[in-house]
Design an enzyme around this catalytic site. Structure first.
Site, PDB file in Angstrom:
ATOM      1  N   LYS A 101       0.880  -1.124  -0.025  1.00 36.22           N
ATOM      2  CA  LYS A 101      -0.011   0.006   0.001  1.00 36.22           C
ATOM      3  C   LYS A 101       0.993   1.287   0.190  1.00 36.22           C
ATOM      4  CE  LYS A 101       0.438  -1.951   4.066  1.00 36.22           C
ATOM      5  NZ  LYS A 101      -0.080  -2.699   4.950  1.00 36.22           N
ATOM      6  N   VAL A 128      -5.487  -3.039  -0.035  1.00 33.57           N
ATOM      7  CA  VAL A 128      -6.388  -2.255   0.606  1.00 33.57           C
ATOM      8  C   VAL A 128      -7.364  -3.476   1.203  1.00 33.57           C
ATOM      9  CG1 VAL A 128      -8.179  -0.711   1.135  1.00 33.57           C
ATOM     10  CG2 VAL A 128      -6.252  -0.122  -0.323  1.00 33.57           C
ATOM     11  N   GLY A 183       0.940 -11.439  12.974  1.00 32.73           N
ATOM     12  CA  GLY A 183       1.205 -11.166  11.717  1.00 32.73           C
ATOM     13  C   GLY A 183       0.304 -10.097  11.254  1.00 32.73           C
ATOM     14  N   LYS A 201      -4.025   3.665   2.829  1.00 33.37           N
ATOM     15  CA  LYS A 201      -5.174   2.962   2.194  1.00 33.37           C
ATOM     16  C   LYS A 201      -6.569   3.850   1.727  1.00 33.37           C
ATOM     17  CE  LYS A 201      -3.912  -1.231   4.699  1.00 33.37           C
ATOM     18  NZ  LYS A 201      -3.999  -1.753   6.038  1.00 33.37           N
TER      19      LYS A 201
HETATM   20  N1  HSE Z   1      -0.590  -3.794   9.222  1.00 37.41           N
HETATM   21  C1  HSE Z   1      -1.622  -3.850   8.295  1.00 37.41           C
HETATM   22  C2  HSE Z   1      -2.948  -3.781   8.963  1.00 37.41           C
HETATM   23  C3  HSE Z   1      -1.606  -5.107   7.571  1.00 37.41           C
HETATM   24  O1  HSE Z   1      -2.909  -4.076  10.423  1.00 37.41           O
HETATM   25  O2  HSE Z   1      -4.212  -3.663   8.627  1.00 37.41           O
HETATM   26  C4  HSE Z   1      -2.572  -5.074   6.380  1.00 37.41           C
HETATM   27  O3  HSE Z   1      -2.433  -4.057   5.210  1.00 37.41           O
END
Ligand code: HSE
Length: 416
Positions: A101, A128, A183, A201
């Site tokens: 992104k 996104v 993750g 985003k």
């Molecule tokens: N770090 C981002 C989130 C990962 O927590 O939405 C997905 O784009």
């Protein structure tokens, strides 16, 4: 059979390779019998003990110079060298699929132009909403609409943290550590909790919806680190909750209002019930009305799902007209100055002379709706203003501050 390369073997990259292996047979049916072969995995780190150790390379040139590689998946993150690699691949006639992104928000216009000029595709569904289909629905399924507004909970990590903190009583550090373990978070989680990821985003969604590139540095961005239990308690008393929202709206003057910040959402409204790692994206179109997309916004396999879908789509289009997404450059001043944009605000302040507080509020803000919670300090007031521009809001805050009032928070009300 089509050969592809995957650049980056982190959370998303490993998910992409695993998903392509796990669902190989069903994917091959969906491509009309064209198998997808991961020929190279680019990563500077050493990986051993995987079922595909022989595919790793540390050299980008192996990918660039191999004409059999038709699709390159960029899941390295960051702008550099991702931008240079993506450009080089497209200049060699390779299609590029990315989940990045930051890259799309910063260089989308240039990358889409390079794709057009080289007659290849540049696809970014995973950039996104993680696993939620949103890019393709916006430029294909909703293409008949004039989009007037788009708003969403776009960061899984911060939504997860807000949910854990305010519904389950967790502290910020442990909720963030859990989001990292699962993750969800960025390598530098400041991008999640300080709003930059949401900002990127909403820039992508707004560029796609309104047809001109909006750069992240044009967007007023506030994260979740200043949200307190007290603010949430007042929001709940008012009948709502607080979420980190990215939103963009076409104004009557032809400019765009775009902002990332926490916002108070009324319970029962379309995004208020979106919790944990889930994202929710509201699209408002002239033909469809409101349309809400909901699903897991972060994590290895949801994001890999979106990346692999782009690879499958592109595989089906090998040798045919490339998938075409495009937006143009924006002229200066297309993004309306935040100072001129108006919203209702939930304001919380501490007054030095409690007996005078309500008079000070009405003298400054006019009619407001007070929110009362028993047990709060006598000198604290929380109230909801009528619609007020951000320029006027900072002026009125200064008026109060000059009268020895401490304004603790101002959180916009987002009615959707
Ligand atoms: N770090 C981002 C989130 C990962 O927590 O939405 C997905 O784009």
């Amino acid at each position: 059979m089509v050969d592809i390369a995957v650049m980056g073997h982190g959370v998303v990259g490993s998910g992409v390779v695993e998903l392509l292996i796990k669902n190989h047979d069903s994917i091959e049916k969906k491509t009309g019998g064209i198998g997808i072969n991961v020929k190279y995995i680019l990563d500077l780190r050493d990986f051993t003990g995987t079922p595909y150790d022989e595919k790793f390379t540390k050299s980008f040139d192996d990918i660039l110079n191999d004409d059999s590689v038709k699709i390159v998946v960029e899941v390295m993150g960051g702008c550099h060298p991702a931008y240079e690699y993506a450009m080089a691949c497209m200049n060699r006639g390779k299609c590029v699929v990315t989940s990045n992104k930051e890259l799309v928000a910063q260089f989308g216009y240039q990358l889409l132009a390079a794709a057009r000029d080289n007659n290849v595709s540049f696809l970014f569904e995973a950039s996104v909403g993680g696993g939620i289909p949103i890019i393709r629905p916006l430029h294909q399924c909703l293409a008949a609409n004039e989009i007037s507004e788009i708003a969403g909970i776009l960061n899984g990590t911060s939504n997860y943290i807000l949910t854990k903190m305010f519904k389950e009583g967790a502290d910020f550090a442990s909720a963030l550590a859990e989001a990292q373990r699962l993750g969800y978070a960025e390598r530098n989680p400041a991008a999640d909790v300080e709003g930059m990821d949401t900002c990127r985003k909403i820039c992508i969604l707004a560029s796609l919806s309104f047809g001109k590139h909006i750069y992240p540095d044009a967007v007023e961005t506030v994260g979740i680190t200043g949200i307190t239990k007290t603010d949430v308690a007042y929001a709940e008393r008012w009948g709502g909750t607080i979420k980190l929202i990215g939103r963009a709206k076409m104004l009557e003057n032809g400019k765009v209002f775009i902002r990332t910040s926490p916002a108070v959402l009324r319970y029962g409204s379309q995004l208020a019930g979106v919790d944990d790692v889930f994202n929710g994206i509201l699209v408002r179109g002239d033909a469809i009305g409101d349309c809400v997309f909901y699903g897991k916004g972060a994590g290895k396999m949801p994001t890999a799902s979106a990346v692999v879908a782009d690879v499958i789509d592109q595989t089906k289009h090998i040798g045919r007209i490339p998938k075409r997404v495009f937006w143009g450059p924006a002229e200066d001043g297309w993004v309306e100055s935040a100072d001129r944009c108006a919203e209702k605000q939930m304001v919380r302040a501490a007054f030095s002379a409690p007996g005078m507080a309500e008079k000070q509020v009405s003298d400054t803000f006019g009619d407001v709706d007070y929110i009362h919670i028993s047990g709060r300090p006598e000198n604290e007031l929380c109230f909801v203003t009528s619609e007020i521009s951000y320029g006027k809001l900072s002026e009125l805050k200064s008026v109060l501050e000059n009268e020895a009032v401490r304004v603790e928070s101002c959180i916009p009300i987002f009615e959707c």
